[in-house]
Design a protein around this motif. Structure first.
Motif, PDB file in Angstrom:
ATOM      1  N   ALA A 238      -6.342 -18.677  -0.221  1.00  0.00           N
ATOM      2  CA  ALA A 238      -7.359 -19.360   0.847  1.00  0.00           C
ATOM      3  C   ALA A 238      -7.507 -17.545   1.801  1.00  0.00           C
ATOM      4  N   TRP A 239      -8.882 -18.190   2.096  1.00  0.00           N
ATOM      5  CA  TRP A 239      -9.234 -16.835   3.385  1.00  0.00           C
ATOM      6  C   TRP A 239      -8.473 -17.195   4.390  1.00  0.00           C
ATOM      7  N   GLN A 240      -8.082 -18.427   4.629  1.00  0.00           N
ATOM      8  CA  GLN A 240      -7.696 -18.884   5.579  1.00  0.00           C
ATOM      9  C   GLN A 240      -5.809 -17.747   5.430  1.00  0.00           C
ATOM     10  N   GLN A 241      -5.437 -17.934   4.637  1.00  0.00           N
ATOM     11  CA  GLN A 241      -4.240 -16.737   4.459  1.00  0.00           C
ATOM     12  C   GLN A 241      -4.598 -15.438   4.709  1.00  0.00           C
ATOM     13  N   ILE A 242      -5.621 -14.437   4.167  1.00  0.00           N
ATOM     14  CA  ILE A 242      -5.332 -13.941   4.372  1.00  0.00           C
ATOM     15  C   ILE A 242      -6.105 -12.824   5.699  1.00  0.00           C
ATOM     16  N   LYS A 243      -6.954 -13.993   6.899  1.00  0.00           N
ATOM     17  CA  LYS A 243      -6.437 -14.179   7.975  1.00  0.00           C
ATOM     18  C   LYS A 243      -5.347 -13.741   9.134  1.00  0.00           C
ATOM     19  N   GLU A 244      -4.597 -15.377   8.359  1.00  0.00           N
ATOM     20  CA  GLU A 244      -3.667 -14.855   8.738  1.00  0.00           C
ATOM     21  C   GLU A 244      -2.387 -13.842   8.610  1.00  0.00           C
ATOM     22  N   LYS A 245      -3.148 -13.041   8.224  1.00  0.00           N
ATOM     23  CA  LYS A 245      -2.247 -11.792   7.659  1.00  0.00           C
ATOM     24  C   LYS A 245      -2.505 -10.177   8.316  1.00  0.00           C
ATOM     25  N   ASP A 246      -3.580 -11.065   9.657  1.00  0.00           N
ATOM     26  CA  ASP A 246      -4.021 -10.057  10.392  1.00  0.00           C
ATOM     27  C   ASP A 246      -5.086  -9.274   9.249  1.00  0.00           C
ATOM     28  N   VAL A 247      -6.272  -9.118   8.776  1.00  0.00           N
ATOM     29  CA  VAL A 247      -6.865  -8.122   7.898  1.00  0.00           C
ATOM     30  C   VAL A 247      -8.212  -7.728   8.821  1.00  0.00           C
ATOM     31  N   GLN A 248      -8.422  -6.795   8.084  1.00  0.00           N
ATOM     32  CA  GLN A 248      -8.914  -5.367   9.810  1.00  0.00           C
ATOM     33  C   GLN A 248     -10.445  -5.469   9.448  1.00  0.00           C
ATOM     34  N   GLU A 249     -10.824  -4.668   7.535  1.00  0.00           N
ATOM     35  CA  GLU A 249     -11.624  -4.939   7.692  1.00  0.00           C
ATOM     36  C   GLU A 249     -11.899  -4.755   5.958  1.00  0.00           C
ATOM     37  N   VAL A 250     -12.710  -5.326   5.257  1.00  0.00           N
ATOM     38  CA  VAL A 250     -13.921  -5.452   3.720  1.00  0.00           C
ATOM     39  C   VAL A 250     -14.899  -4.563   3.829  1.00  0.00           C
ATOM     40  N   HIS A 251     -15.068  -4.484   2.526  1.00  0.00           N
ATOM     41  CA  HIS A 251     -16.199  -3.181   2.954  1.00  0.00           C
ATOM     42  C   HIS A 251     -16.379  -3.145   1.380  1.00  0.00           C
ATOM     43  N   TRP A 252     -17.686  -2.709   0.537  1.00  0.00           N
ATOM     44  CA  TRP A 252     -17.902  -2.467  -0.496  1.00  0.00           C
ATOM     45  C   TRP A 252     -18.591  -0.236  -0.180  1.00  0.00           C
ATOM     46  N   HIS A 253     -17.929   0.260  -1.356  1.00  0.00           N
ATOM     47  CA  HIS A 253     -18.330   1.957  -0.816  1.00  0.00           C
ATOM     48  C   HIS A 253     -19.427   1.564  -2.345  1.00  0.00           C
ATOM     49  N   PHE A 254     -20.121   2.780  -2.447  1.00  0.00           N
ATOM     50  CA  PHE A 254     -20.468   3.318  -4.220  1.00  0.00           C
ATOM     51  C   PHE A 254     -21.130   4.955  -4.366  1.00  0.00           C
ATOM     52  N   LEU A 267     -17.643  -6.847   5.812  1.00  0.00           N
ATOM     53  CA  LEU A 267     -17.617  -7.909   5.839  1.00  0.00           C
ATOM     54  C   LEU A 267     -17.555  -8.172   7.458  1.00  0.00           C
ATOM     55  N   SER A 268     -18.401  -8.904   8.320  1.00  0.00           N
ATOM     56  CA  SER A 268     -18.198  -9.171   9.590  1.00  0.00           C
ATOM     57  C   SER A 268     -17.241 -10.330   9.138  1.00  0.00           C
ATOM     58  N   LEU A 269     -15.735 -10.463  10.322  1.00  0.00           N
ATOM     59  CA  LEU A 269     -14.583 -11.187   9.736  1.00  0.00           C
ATOM     60  C   LEU A 269     -14.760 -12.683  11.229  1.00  0.00           C
ATOM     61  N   GLU A 270     -16.003 -12.820  11.702  1.00  0.00           N
ATOM     62  CA  GLU A 270     -16.290 -13.505  12.931  1.00  0.00           C
ATOM     63  C   GLU A 270     -16.031 -15.088  11.805  1.00  0.00           C
ATOM     64  N   ASP A 271     -15.987 -16.277  12.516  1.00  0.00           N
ATOM     65  CA  ASP A 271     -16.243 -17.141  11.720  1.00  0.00           C
ATOM     66  C   ASP A 271     -17.881 -17.837  12.135  1.00  0.00           C
ATOM     67  N   ARG A 284     -26.786  -7.403  -3.925  1.00  0.00           N
ATOM     68  CA  ARG A 284     -26.611  -8.742  -2.471  1.00  0.00           C
ATOM     69  C   ARG A 284     -25.546  -9.063  -2.863  1.00  0.00           C
ATOM     70  N   PRO A 285     -24.501  -9.608  -1.941  1.00  0.00           N
ATOM     71  CA  PRO A 285     -22.962 -10.717  -1.937  1.00  0.00           C
ATOM     72  C   PRO A 285     -23.680 -11.706  -2.905  1.00  0.00           C
ATOM     73  N   VAL A 286     -22.292 -11.928  -3.229  1.00  0.00           N
ATOM     74  CA  VAL A 286     -22.275 -13.585  -3.418  1.00  0.00           C
ATOM     75  C   VAL A 286     -22.358 -14.397  -2.309  1.00  0.00           C
ATOM     76  N   PRO A 287     -22.986 -15.610  -2.005  1.00  0.00           N
ATOM     77  CA  PRO A 287     -23.124 -16.451  -0.868  1.00  0.00           C
ATOM     78  C   PRO A 287     -21.406 -16.991  -0.481  1.00  0.00           C
ATOM     79  N   ASP A 288     -20.939 -16.985   0.621  1.00  0.00           N
ATOM     80  CA  ASP A 288     -19.826 -17.993   1.044  1.00  0.00           C
ATOM     81  C   ASP A 288     -18.746 -16.680   0.158  1.00  0.00           C
ATOM     82  N   PRO A 289     -18.230 -15.751   1.078  1.00  0.00           N
ATOM     83  CA  PRO A 289     -17.007 -15.188   1.099  1.00  0.00           C
ATOM     84  C   PRO A 289     -15.902 -15.809   1.324  1.00  0.00           C
ATOM     85  N   MET A 290     -15.968 -16.984   1.865  1.00  0.00           N
ATOM     86  CA  MET A 290     -14.548 -17.593   2.597  1.00  0.00           C
ATOM     87  C   MET A 290     -13.942 -18.208   0.876  1.00  0.00           C
TER      88      MET A 290
END
Length: 475
Positions: A238-254, A267-271, A284-290
């Protein structure tokens, strides 16, 4: 005399009871393991189905008439204990004793007794406690330390034989004490502690946070095929488990095949989390990354999409989860072009920009009205040469890329074939051209004549630059 008969009867009864006691327990004590909270099933020896038995399950030291845990008679009647400790938790399945929701006080010795006339036999079962534990509690990140414990109580004859099965089913020998290891994504899943000499298994779940595996082959697309660049979290994370492990950054590079790395999205990590665009490549990213889906999509691919896409997730402790997806674009080129005249030679080339792997096949699909449709299934080369095209070859040509029975992508090109001019058509065209030219000349002549007629007579007779008036002049 009466007292002697009474003593004789008592002696005979004692002997009979002693013989019954000596012959009643025919097998050795069997050990069964169970965990707190689970359902335990104690299965007795198979009975002769042609004989009618009374069956009793009871605790050691009790007689059947002393409130058995469960019983049945040859007529099909059965019952279970009404004691508060066992009420609603014990039952019979055939002759097996089932105990639900094992408690700390349930680890005792159980006796299975069967009676057929004067034939009585019993078997004892010792229920022992099995405890499995995980430290630290999951979820974990790749590289974290994991300790698995499997503790089995002992009874009499030596220590139990214990080993582990990892989520892949591989046997891991266990030395005394807990099993310790540095986890990877392959360690996520069900670990099974096996007590070999008691035929007992206990399962514990381990969760290692990681991205779903990247596809084993490149993602293929074309200018007429949608593009999806996959990156996601496994369904059990679950996305909540990712947040609990102190995720700092999510991004795509080409990283294009020729060029520098480009930031596509972060990815902005705000709620709630939202994507922020970098380079505009119409992806375009798929909606709702949670929901755990971090994939990129596009309705149609393009030639510039070819390259490597890198999905990265970085945590506070420095651990980075990364997935690399390679994208290839299927293209069709036409020589001499897409607009041809009937009778011209046509060369079509379909490729992914480099030699294709041997497990991939190309298939040409001509337009439905093309006379080459019947042979389309046999054309599996990337180059297709047609000595003379006809008007029936006009329309959409498709090149399909297959892997076994799976269609990976398909490219399209539209050809316009004009009919070839015949000799009579040339005569007609030339005749029309001559007539048009003659009409233009005639129109010009008529125009000039009309212009001359409209000029005054005076201007037509006098041609000198300084005309003199009429009359007599002195010399």
């Amino acid at each position: 005399m009466f007292s002697d008969e009474t003593e004789m009867r008592n002696v005979c009864r004692c002997v009979f009871l002693l013989l019954a006691a000596l012959t009643s327990f025919t097998g050795a004590l069997e050990v069964k393991y169970a965990q707190l909270g689970e359902t335990a099933t104690i299965k007795p020896p198979r009975l002769d189905r042609f004989r009618k038995y009374y069956v009793y399950w009871q605790l050691e030291g009790r007689q059947p008439e002393d409130n058995s845990l469960a019983w049945r008679n040859p007529s099909g009647g059965r019952g279970t204990s009404s004691d508060d400790q066992w009420k609603g938790r014990v039952s019979l399945s055939e002759d097996s004793l089932i105990i639900k929701d094992i408690r700390e006080t349930d680890f005792k010795t159980f006796v299975f007794k069967r009676i057929h006339g004067s034939d009585t036999s019993s078997t004892k079962y010792k229920l022992l406690k099995l405890t499995v534990s995980v430290h630290p509690s999951t979820p974990l990140l790749p590289g974290d330390s994991l300790s698995l414990s499997c503790d089995a109580e002992t009874h009499g004859g030596g220590d139990p034989e214990i080993h582990w099965l990892n989520p892949s089913g591989e046997k891991i020998k266990k030395s005394p004490g807990p099993l310790t290891l540095k986890v990877t994504s392959q360690d996520s899943g069900q670990w099974i502690c096996v007590v070999a000499n008691a035929k007992k298994e206990a399962t514990v779940s381990v969760t290692v946070l990681d991205l779903s595996p990247a596809p084993p082959h490149p993602q293929y697309t074309s200018e007429s095929w949608p593009l999806t660049v996959p990156c996601s979290l496994p369904a059990h994370i679950a996305w909540q488990q990712i947040k609990e492990k102190d995720v700092q950054e999510v991004h795509w590079h080409f990283v294009p095949e020729s060029g520098l790395s480009q930031m596509l999205f972060s990815l902005s990590l705000e709620d709630p989390p939202t994507w922020k665009a970098g380079q505009n490549r119409e992806l375009r990213p798929v909606p709702d990354p949670m929901k755990g889906n971090l994939s990129l999509t596009r309705s149609r691919g393009s030639e510039e999409d070819q390259g490597d896409y890198v999905c990265t997730m970085t945590f506070k402790n420095g651990v980075s989860l990364r997935r690399n997806v390679h994208v290839k674009v299927l293209q069709i080129t036409s020589s001499p072009g897409t607009q041809l005249i009937s009778g011209q030679q046509l060369n079509l080339t379909c490729s992914i920009g480099q030699p294709k792997p041997p497990d991939l096949q190309l298939k040409w699909v001509p337009p439905p009205q093309s006379p080459r449709s019947s042979a389309a299934s046999d054309r599996r080369l990337g180059h297709l040469a047609i000595p003379e095209v006809g008007t029936g070859d006009g329309g959409k040509w498709r090149c399909q890329l297959w892997q076994s029975d799976a269609l990976l992508t398909s490219a399209e090109i539209t050809l316009k074939i004009e009919p070839r001019l015949s000799s009579w058509m040339l005569v007609v065209i030339c005749s029309v051209t001559v007539i048009v030219v003659l009409l233009l000349i005639l129109a010009f002549v008529v125009y000039r004549r009309r212009q001359q007629r409209s000029t005054p007579l005076r201007r037509r007779l006098c041609k000198c630059k300084t005309p003199k008036p009429k009359g007599f002049y002195r010399t």
